[in-house]
Design a protein around this motif. Structure first.
Motif, PDB file in Angstrom:
ATOM      1  N   LEU A 143       7.753  -4.264   7.521  1.00 60.45           N
ATOM      2  CA  LEU A 143       6.500  -3.771   6.964  1.00 60.45           C
ATOM      3  C   LEU A 143       5.787  -4.854   6.167  1.00 60.45           C
ATOM      4  CD1 LEU A 143       7.732  -0.330   5.615  1.00 60.45           C
ATOM      5  CD2 LEU A 143       6.626  -0.799   7.805  1.00 60.45           C
ATOM      6  N   SER A 144       4.455  -4.714   6.076  1.00 62.42           N
ATOM      7  CA  SER A 144       3.698  -5.616   5.206  1.00 62.42           C
ATOM      8  C   SER A 144       3.875  -5.149   3.765  1.00 62.42           C
ATOM      9  CB  SER A 144       2.222  -5.610   5.585  1.00 62.42           C
ATOM     10  OG  SER A 144       1.617  -4.394   5.215  1.00 62.42           O
ATOM     11  N   THR A 145       3.517  -6.011   2.832  1.00 66.42           N
ATOM     12  CA  THR A 145       3.603  -5.657   1.421  1.00 66.42           C
ATOM     13  C   THR A 145       2.761  -4.418   1.123  1.00 66.42           C
ATOM     14  OG1 THR A 145       3.881  -8.006   0.907  1.00 66.42           O
ATOM     15  CG2 THR A 145       3.314  -6.555  -0.917  1.00 66.42           C
ATOM     16  N   SER A 146       1.565  -4.342   1.704  1.00 77.28           N
ATOM     17  CA  SER A 146       0.683  -3.189   1.494  1.00 77.28           C
ATOM     18  C   SER A 146       1.302  -1.904   2.020  1.00 77.28           C
ATOM     19  CB  SER A 146      -0.665  -3.417   2.179  1.00 77.28           C
ATOM     20  OG  SER A 146      -1.317  -4.520   1.625  1.00 77.28           O
ATOM     21  N   GLN A 147       1.987  -1.974   3.132  1.00 76.96           N
ATOM     22  CA  GLN A 147       2.636  -0.785   3.682  1.00 76.96           C
ATOM     23  C   GLN A 147       3.778  -0.317   2.781  1.00 76.96           C
ATOM     24  OE1 GLN A 147       3.342  -2.488   7.587  1.00 76.96           O
ATOM     25  NE2 GLN A 147       2.085  -0.868   8.501  1.00 76.96           N
ATOM     26  N   LEU A 148       4.530  -1.257   2.250  1.00 76.47           N
ATOM     27  CA  LEU A 148       5.622  -0.901   1.349  1.00 76.47           C
ATOM     28  C   LEU A 148       5.064  -0.237   0.087  1.00 76.47           C
ATOM     29  CD1 LEU A 148       8.650  -0.961   0.715  1.00 76.47           C
ATOM     30  CD2 LEU A 148       8.251  -3.156  -0.401  1.00 76.47           C
ATOM     31  N   ILE A 149       4.011  -0.811  -0.471  1.00 77.74           N
ATOM     32  CA  ILE A 149       3.389  -0.227  -1.661  1.00 77.74           C
ATOM     33  C   ILE A 149       2.851   1.164  -1.341  1.00 77.74           C
ATOM     34  CG2 ILE A 149       1.447  -0.438  -3.268  1.00 77.74           C
ATOM     35  CD1 ILE A 149       1.897  -3.522  -3.075  1.00 77.74           C
ATOM     36  N   ALA A 150       2.220   1.322  -0.176  1.00 76.87           N
ATOM     37  CA  ALA A 150       1.684   2.626   0.230  1.00 76.87           C
ATOM     38  C   ALA A 150       2.793   3.666   0.319  1.00 76.87           C
ATOM     39  CB  ALA A 150       0.941   2.506   1.554  1.00 76.87           C
ATOM     40  N   LEU A 151       3.909   3.291   0.896  1.00 74.86           N
ATOM     41  CA  LEU A 151       5.038   4.227   0.993  1.00 74.86           C
ATOM     42  C   LEU A 151       5.567   4.614  -0.391  1.00 74.86           C
ATOM     43  CD1 LEU A 151       7.138   2.888   4.000  1.00 74.86           C
ATOM     44  CD2 LEU A 151       5.792   4.985   3.885  1.00 74.86           C
ATOM     45  N   LEU A 152       5.646   3.647  -1.274  1.00 77.52           N
ATOM     46  CA  LEU A 152       6.105   3.939  -2.638  1.00 77.52           C
ATOM     47  C   LEU A 152       5.143   4.881  -3.351  1.00 77.52           C
ATOM     48  CD1 LEU A 152       7.386   0.426  -3.768  1.00 77.52           C
ATOM     49  CD2 LEU A 152       8.746   2.445  -3.235  1.00 77.52           C
ATOM     50  N   VAL A 153       3.838   4.683  -3.174  1.00 78.93           N
ATOM     51  CA  VAL A 153       2.848   5.562  -3.805  1.00 78.93           C
ATOM     52  C   VAL A 153       2.968   6.977  -3.263  1.00 78.93           C
ATOM     53  CG1 VAL A 153       0.370   6.022  -4.021  1.00 78.93           C
ATOM     54  CG2 VAL A 153       1.235   3.716  -4.393  1.00 78.93           C
ATOM     55  N   VAL A 154       3.141   7.123  -1.959  1.00 85.06           N
ATOM     56  CA  VAL A 154       3.297   8.461  -1.368  1.00 85.06           C
ATOM     57  C   VAL A 154       4.541   9.145  -1.923  1.00 85.06           C
ATOM     58  CG1 VAL A 154       3.809   9.707   0.771  1.00 85.06           C
ATOM     59  CG2 VAL A 154       2.017   7.988   0.743  1.00 85.06           C
ATOM     60  N   VAL A 155       5.642   8.437  -1.970  1.00 80.23           N
ATOM     61  CA  VAL A 155       6.891   9.030  -2.458  1.00 80.23           C
ATOM     62  C   VAL A 155       6.774   9.411  -3.939  1.00 80.23           C
ATOM     63  CG1 VAL A 155       9.318   8.534  -2.964  1.00 80.23           C
ATOM     64  CG2 VAL A 155       8.348   7.918  -0.747  1.00 80.23           C
ATOM     65  N   LEU A 156       6.257   8.514  -4.754  1.00 78.95           N
ATOM     66  CA  LEU A 156       6.146   8.792  -6.189  1.00 78.95           C
ATOM     67  C   LEU A 156       5.161   9.919  -6.474  1.00 78.95           C
ATOM     68  CD1 LEU A 156       6.262   5.196  -7.705  1.00 78.95           C
ATOM     69  CD2 LEU A 156       8.019   6.962  -7.803  1.00 78.95           C
ATOM     70  N   PHE A 198      -1.399   2.646   5.121  1.00 78.96           N
ATOM     71  CA  PHE A 198      -0.196   2.347   5.890  1.00 78.96           C
ATOM     72  C   PHE A 198      -0.542   2.202   7.370  1.00 78.96           C
ATOM     73  CE2 PHE A 198       3.603   3.494   8.274  1.00 78.96           C
ATOM     74  CZ  PHE A 198       4.560   2.699   7.663  1.00 78.96           C
ATOM     75  N   LEU A 199      -1.320   3.127   7.912  1.00 76.79           N
ATOM     76  CA  LEU A 199      -1.687   3.079   9.330  1.00 76.79           C
ATOM     77  C   LEU A 199      -2.652   1.935   9.651  1.00 76.79           C
ATOM     78  CD1 LEU A 199      -2.100   6.889  10.009  1.00 76.79           C
ATOM     79  CD2 LEU A 199      -0.203   5.402  10.688  1.00 76.79           C
ATOM     80  N   ILE A 200      -3.628   1.724   8.786  1.00 77.12           N
ATOM     81  CA  ILE A 200      -4.612   0.666   9.021  1.00 77.12           C
ATOM     82  C   ILE A 200      -3.958  -0.706   9.045  1.00 77.12           C
ATOM     83  CG2 ILE A 200      -6.570  -0.541   7.941  1.00 77.12           C
ATOM     84  CD1 ILE A 200      -7.645   2.241   7.138  1.00 77.12           C
ATOM     85  N   GLU A 201      -2.930  -0.888   8.248  1.00 76.83           N
ATOM     86  CA  GLU A 201      -2.243  -2.183   8.197  1.00 76.83           C
ATOM     87  C   GLU A 201      -1.656  -2.585   9.549  1.00 76.83           C
ATOM     88  OE1 GLU A 201      -1.629  -4.662   5.789  1.00 76.83           O
ATOM     89  OE2 GLU A 201      -3.297  -3.661   4.794  1.00 76.83           O
ATOM     90  N   PHE A 202      -1.333  -1.618  10.403  1.00 79.73           N
ATOM     91  CA  PHE A 202      -0.816  -1.956  11.736  1.00 79.73           C
ATOM     92  C   PHE A 202      -1.874  -2.638  12.596  1.00 79.73           C
ATOM     93  CE2 PHE A 202       2.349   1.494  10.947  1.00 79.73           C
ATOM     94  CZ  PHE A 202       3.481   0.717  11.109  1.00 79.73           C
ATOM     95  N   TYR A 203      -3.134  -2.351  12.339  1.00 81.60           N
ATOM     96  CA  TYR A 203      -4.223  -2.862  13.176  1.00 81.60           C
ATOM     97  C   TYR A 203      -4.910  -4.090  12.602  1.00 81.60           C
ATOM     98  CZ  TYR A 203      -3.518   1.577  15.447  1.00 81.60           C
ATOM     99  OH  TYR A 203      -2.955   2.643  16.096  1.00 81.60           O
ATOM    100  N   ARG A 204      -4.547  -4.517  11.422  1.00 82.51           N
ATOM    101  CA  ARG A 204      -5.165  -5.699  10.822  1.00 82.51           C
ATOM    102  C   ARG A 204      -4.673  -6.940  11.549  1.00 82.51           C
ATOM    103  NH1 ARG A 204      -5.757  -5.661   4.509  1.00 82.51           N
ATOM    104  NH2 ARG A 204      -6.343  -7.719   5.154  1.00 82.51           N
ATOM    105  N   GLY A 205      -5.550  -7.931  11.627  1.00 80.04           N
ATOM    106  CA  GLY A 205      -5.204  -9.147  12.342  1.00 80.04           C
ATOM    107  C   GLY A 205      -4.877 -10.320  11.441  1.00 80.04           C
ATOM    108  N   ASP A 206      -4.387 -10.029  10.253  1.00 74.27           N
ATOM    109  CA  ASP A 206      -4.069 -11.111   9.324  1.00 74.27           C
ATOM    110  C   ASP A 206      -2.901 -11.937   9.840  1.00 74.27           C
ATOM    111  OD1 ASP A 206      -5.934  -9.858   7.808  1.00 74.27           O
ATOM    112  OD2 ASP A 206      -4.570  -9.213   6.238  1.00 74.27           O
TER     113      ASP A 206
END
Length: 89
Positions: free
Chosen positions: A56-69, A39-47
């Motif tokens: 949020l990026s798709t990866s950040q959303l997935i990361a949040l869902l994994v943490v919650v679940l 989640f944090l690294i995605e803020f610094y990516r230059g894509d």
């Protein structure tokens, strides 16, 4: 940046695996910590082109869902263990 994060995560998981013998604990810690790191690294990516879901990026959303679940699974496991007195997470 991600390789340094993964190396640190590996060290943390090895330390936990040596000290705690609860089934599934290392896997849950990995899922939570890796997802938070992703989640944090995605803020610094230059894509330029990557999926977005609101701010949020798709990866950040997935990361949040994994943490919650995963957190929910750990909570349920702890609750069940207290009721039954078994040794799980």
């Amino acid at each position: 940046m991600e390789s340094v994060f993964n190396f640190g995560l590996c060290v943390i998981l090895l330390l936990i695996a040596k000290k705690k013998k609860k089934v599934g604990l290392v896997a849950c810690v990995y899922l939570i910590l890796y997802s938070l790191g992703r989640f944090l690294i995605e803020f610094y990516r230059g894509d330029i082109i990557r999926g977005q879901v609101g701010l949020l990026s798709t990866s950040q959303l997935i990361a949040l869902l994994v943490v919650v679940l995963t957190s929910f699974i750990v909570f349920l496991s702890q609750y069940r263990n207290r009721l039954m007195g078994s040794k799980g997470l």
